[in-house]
Motif scaffolding. Structure first.
Motif, mmCIF file in Angstrom:
data_model
loop_
_atom_site.group_PDB
_atom_site.id
_atom_site.type_symbol
_atom_site.label_atom_id
_atom_site.label_comp_id
_atom_site.label_asym_id
_atom_site.label_seq_id
_atom_site.Cartn_x
_atom_site.Cartn_y
_atom_site.Cartn_z
ATOM 1 N N SER A 14 -9.471 -4.548 22.362
ATOM 2 C CA SER A 14 -10.408 -5.316 23.180
ATOM 3 C C SER A 14 -9.650 -5.996 24.315
ATOM 4 N N LYS A 15 -10.381 -6.361 25.375
ATOM 5 C CA LYS A 15 -9.762 -7.084 26.484
ATOM 6 C C LYS A 15 -9.186 -8.401 25.995
ATOM 7 N N LYS A 16 -9.877 -9.042 25.060
ATOM 8 C CA LYS A 16 -9.407 -10.322 24.517
ATOM 9 C C LYS A 16 -8.036 -10.166 23.855
ATOM 10 N N LYS A 17 -7.866 -9.109 23.078
ATOM 11 C CA LYS A 17 -6.590 -8.875 22.397
ATOM 12 C C LYS A 17 -5.483 -8.541 23.396
ATOM 13 N N LEU A 18 -5.810 -7.757 24.425
ATOM 14 C CA LEU A 18 -4.822 -7.420 25.443
ATOM 15 C C LEU A 18 -4.421 -8.667 26.232
ATOM 16 N N LYS A 19 -5.393 -9.520 26.580
ATOM 17 C CA LYS A 19 -5.105 -10.775 27.282
ATOM 18 C C LYS A 19 -4.223 -11.678 26.426
ATOM 19 N N GLU A 20 -4.519 -11.736 25.140
ATOM 20 C CA GLU A 20 -3.737 -12.575 24.231
ATOM 21 C C GLU A 20 -2.286 -12.099 24.153
ATOM 22 N N PHE A 21 -2.101 -10.791 24.038
ATOM 23 C CA PHE A 21 -0.748 -10.248 24.006
ATOM 24 C C PHE A 21 -0.017 -10.556 25.310
ATOM 25 N N ALA A 22 -0.676 -10.333 26.450
ATOM 26 C CA ALA A 22 -0.068 -10.602 27.757
ATOM 27 C C ALA A 22 0.264 -12.088 27.894
ATOM 28 N N HIS A 23 -0.624 -12.946 27.435
ATOM 29 C CA HIS A 23 -0.371 -14.396 27.492
ATOM 30 C C HIS A 23 0.865 -14.756 26.671
#
Length: 148
Positions: A14-23
């Motif tokens: 999900s975009k949320k999981k990708l954003k979390e990893f990038a963060h």
């Protein structure tokens, strides 16, 4: 969530999981870090870079910029606070000779390098984090495998 350890497999379906990893990765970055981003077209490499850079801009209280793929111009540069980031896309390069003109690893000790499609690189630096973006479950899920 810790960033990851060697051999970690992170779900980014999900975009949320990708954003979390990038963060999480963005708060650990330091000058001189080099990342090779492997994976099929459309699996999320450039989206990951966008989230990473926009998070760094947010932390530095900079205006968020549009982060696009450097497929046609080969490299995009970002100055964010004390960090200098070079985002490369080597997809269109056909030979190692073309890399010499880019001076990829020369005088970049103070830069963070994010390199998509690094397959063409023959002489690799010693310290590189490799992020393998991949599909699974008939393209329903996506993962990042991390190797140092």
């Amino acid at each position: 969530m810790p960033i990851a350890t060697k051999g970690s497999k992170i779900n980014i379906s999900s975009k949320k999981k990708l954003k979390e990893f990038a963060h999480n990765l963005s708060i650990e970055l330091k000058q001189g870090d080099i990342f090779f981003l492997f994976g099929e077209t459309g699996v999320g490499k450039t989206t990951f870079v966008k989230y990473l850079i926009n998070n760094l801009q947010h932390i530095a209280k900079n205006e968020l910029t549009e982060v696009t793929s450097p497929t046609f111009n080969i490299m995009n540069e970002y100055n964010i606070g004390d960090l200098f980031i070079k985002h490369y896309d080597l997809y269109r390069l056909k030979s190692d000779n073309e890399l010499h003109e880019l001076n990829l690893f020369d005088a970049n000790d103070n830069a963070i390098l994010l390199i998509e499609w690094p397959h063409i690189i023959k002489k690799k630096p010693d310290l590189v984090t490799k992020l393998y973006f991949e599909y699974d479950n008939n393209y329903k899920d996506r993962f990042i495998n991390i190797f140092n």
